[in-house]
Design a protein around this motif. Structure first.
Motif, mmCIF file in Angstrom:
data_model
loop_
_atom_site.group_PDB
_atom_site.id
_atom_site.type_symbol
_atom_site.label_atom_id
_atom_site.label_comp_id
_atom_site.label_asym_id
_atom_site.label_seq_id
_atom_site.Cartn_x
_atom_site.Cartn_y
_atom_site.Cartn_z
ATOM 1 N N ARG A 135 0.829 -1.204 0.000
ATOM 2 C CA ARG A 135 0.000 0.000 0.000
ATOM 3 C C ARG A 135 0.866 1.257 0.000
ATOM 4 N N VAL A 136 1.946 1.237 0.773
ATOM 5 C CA VAL A 136 2.830 2.403 0.840
ATOM 6 C C VAL A 136 3.552 2.613 -0.488
ATOM 7 N N GLN A 142 -6.845 7.632 -3.772
ATOM 8 C CA GLN A 142 -6.207 8.942 -3.727
ATOM 9 C C GLN A 142 -5.006 8.973 -2.795
ATOM 10 N N MET A 143 -4.686 7.839 -2.192
ATOM 11 C CA MET A 143 -3.459 7.787 -1.400
ATOM 12 C C MET A 143 -2.281 7.627 -2.345
ATOM 13 N N PRO A 144 -1.300 8.544 -2.286
ATOM 14 C CA PRO A 144 -0.163 8.445 -3.198
ATOM 15 C C PRO A 144 0.799 7.343 -2.781
ATOM 16 N N ALA A 145 1.664 6.970 -3.693
ATOM 17 C CA ALA A 145 2.739 6.026 -3.387
ATOM 18 C C ALA A 145 3.920 6.791 -2.799
ATOM 19 N N PHE A 146 4.661 6.136 -1.911
ATOM 20 C CA PHE A 146 5.840 6.742 -1.296
ATOM 21 C C PHE A 146 7.052 5.871 -1.602
ATOM 22 N N ASP A 147 8.076 6.475 -2.202
ATOM 23 C CA ASP A 147 9.261 5.702 -2.552
ATOM 24 C C ASP A 147 10.220 5.643 -1.368
ATOM 25 N N ASP A 149 13.001 7.061 -0.931
ATOM 26 C CA ASP A 149 13.599 8.330 -0.531
ATOM 27 C C ASP A 149 12.744 9.028 0.526
ATOM 28 N N THR A 150 11.448 8.707 0.542
ATOM 29 C CA THR A 150 10.542 9.314 1.519
ATOM 30 C C THR A 150 10.406 8.436 2.760
ATOM 31 N N VAL A 151 10.164 7.135 2.544
ATOM 32 C CA VAL A 151 10.068 6.161 3.640
ATOM 33 C C VAL A 151 10.928 4.967 3.243
ATOM 34 N N SER A 152 12.052 4.808 3.908
ATOM 35 C CA SER A 152 12.961 3.720 3.552
ATOM 36 C C SER A 152 12.388 2.376 3.988
ATOM 37 N N GLU A 153 12.974 1.299 3.463
ATOM 38 C CA GLU A 153 12.524 -0.042 3.838
ATOM 39 C C GLU A 153 12.679 -0.277 5.336
ATOM 40 N N LEU A 154 13.808 0.144 5.899
ATOM 41 C CA LEU A 154 14.037 -0.079 7.322
ATOM 42 C C LEU A 154 13.101 0.777 8.165
#
Length: 495
Positions: A135-136, A142-147, A149-154
């Motif tokens: 989902r992230v 209308q919820m955007p995707a976050f890569d 650079d915005t929210v790291s895997e860790l």
């Protein structure tokens, strides 16, 4: 981690972008309420997923992964100050996730404590890590995707660990009763047997007999057998009422006796009917009472008397692969317990009635619903696996639409109406009476909607003190061929 700078204009845009991911569906006005039921909050509680929080670094989603059609909204861009980012622990840590949350874009819509605001409540989420991650990364609606650079895997793993840490704790098991309980459990057994005979009287005639006379005889035969089971119910119920000291349980048993006497009347009239149509109508009334009243009451009586155990279920497809996100219900009273399977296909329920054939049911859109009767002993754990095959080539599942909660917002203990339209593409509507649901895995229970005329199903009820935030109910229905409909999610905002 580095501090994020949110220009005022960007913050406003972000709120508008994400607001749509949790807007309650526009309620459909209804003129007549089919039934009223005010359940007490279930004493049994869905145990959080057994799956441990994932550790280590997961493989990122490839950059060429196709995006769903409704996720075209680009992720907003955030500007970082040129300051050093502190090192994060390598293992997921709820405390770190709690510290990260306010500085990341998630809190703008899901609340400062993940309690839900514009977006749905995430605290104590029952979603698997993979579901949250998808989902992230991909977004939805209308919820955007976050890569990364915005929210790291860790960071995402720390956040998930924190969200899961807020799940409800396992309740303390109910003390086992010190009074005789054999008559009580035998009463439940015969109530279930009576329900089975009613089901057979209603559903088997068209499958085993070719003409009206043969079908009439099938109804009469099973109605006669149902009368025998009903007499056993009455005998055991009267004995149990003498054994049980708990006044509230005794009151439930009295209700069971009254409901069983109603079933006896319908079976008796079915036996005396001159036509198949008349007999079938009486059998259908008996089924309605057994499924929606007598069996739930009997199950509640056993549980409230202190005869409880634990159920662990795994839901898989025919190849044995786990089905994540399948809905599971466990009969406990008029408001069944409900949950959703984790990534390993598992769900666990505690403090459920210790009975020899506790109905546990699993559902997934586009699959055939299946039920497993768990033999639950007091103080013990019963394990089982439910397999959900896909619909056969000729099967057509019912369709649900116009799902609504009216009003869509209000106090956590407001009186609301759940409503739904169910249609059958094949032109006939033969639904399972106790499987038209508005189900909340987050809260751990399901409402059963009742027939309100035509293709409408409704339930007017008082909410059990919901915490502030958005709460999602999943609406769906099952027909007598065990086909599960599409699923519609509707949200209620508790203030």
């Amino acid at each position: 981690m580095s501090k994020k700078v949110f220009p005022l204009q960007l913050a406003v845009v972000l709120c508008w972008l994400l607001a749509g991911c949790a807007q309650p569906a526009t309620p459909t006005p209804t003129a007549t309420v089919a039934a009223t039921h005010t359940p007490a909050p279930p004493t049994s509680t869905l145990v959080p997923s057994e799956a441990a929080v994932p550790t280590g670094t997961l493989t990122p989603i490839p950059p060429d992964t196709p995006m769903p059609e409704d996720t075209a909204t680009p992720a907003p861009t955030f500007t970082s100050e040129p300051t050093a980012t502190p090192l994060l622990p390598a293992e997921p840590d709820p405390a770190v996730g709690e510290q990260l949350w306010p500085a990341l874009p998630c809190s703008a819509c899901h609340g400062q404590k993940a309690e839900g605001d514009f977006g749905p409540r995430l605290a104590g989420t029952g979603l698997s890590f993979e579901q949250v991650r998808a989902r992230v990364r991909l977004g939805k609606g209308q919820m955007p995707a976050f890569d990364e650079d915005t929210v790291s895997e860790l960071q995402l793993q720390h956040l998930y660990a924190w969200l899961r840490s807020m799940a409800q704790p396992t309740p303390t098991p109910i003390a086992r009763p010190s009074f005789p309980t054999q008559a009580l459990t035998e009463m439940w057994y015969f109530v279930n047997e009576m329900r089975i005979r009613a089901d057979f009287a209603k559903d088997l005639p068209v499958r085993v007999a070719a003409d009206e006379a043969g079908r009439l005889q099938v109804v009469k035969d099973y109605s006669g057998d149902g009368l025998n089971q009903a007499q056993q119910v009455l005998a055991k119920a009267n004995q149990a009422r003498n054994d049980v000291p708990n006044e509230s349980v005794r009151a439930i048993i009295t209700e069971i006796i009254g409901q069983t006497n109603r079933v006896v009347q319908h079976f008796t009239r079915a036996r005396a009917a001159g036509t198949y149509g008349e007999a079938w109508a009486e059998a259908a009334e008996a089924v309605y009472i057994c499924r929606l009243d007598t069996l739930p009451w009997a199950t509640q009586a056993v549980r409230d008397a202190g005869l409880v155990g634990t159920v662990r279920v795994r839901v898989v497809d025919p190849s044995g692969q786990p089905i994540a996100g399948a809905f599971v219900t466990v009969l406990t009273d008029h408001t069944p317990l409900a949950g959703r399977t984790d990534n390993s296909g598992r769900a666990t329920f505690v403090n459920v009635a210790a009975v020899p054939a506790l109905p546990v049911k699993a559902y997934s859109a586009g699959r055939v619903y299946h039920e497993w009767n768990f033999n639950v002993s007091a103080g013990a754990t019963a394990d089982g696996t439910i397999t959900l095959p896909s619909l056969s080539g000729q099967a057509v599942a019912p369709m649900v639409s116009d799902a609504a909660i009216e009003p869509g917002a209000g106090p956590g203990d407001a009186t609301v109406t759940f409503s739904l339209t169910v249609t059958d593409p094949q032109g006939s509507l033969d639904l399972a009476e106790d499987q038209i649901f508005a189900l909340s895995p987050e809260l751990g229970f399901a409402y059963v909607l009742l027939h309100a005329g035509g293709s409408r199903y409704e339930l007017r009820t008082t909410l059990p003190g919901l915490p502030v935030g958005l709460h999602t109910w999943s609406f769906f229905a099952v027909d007598h061929e065990c086909n599960t409909s599409n699923i519609i999610d509707v949200q209620y905002r508790a203030r």
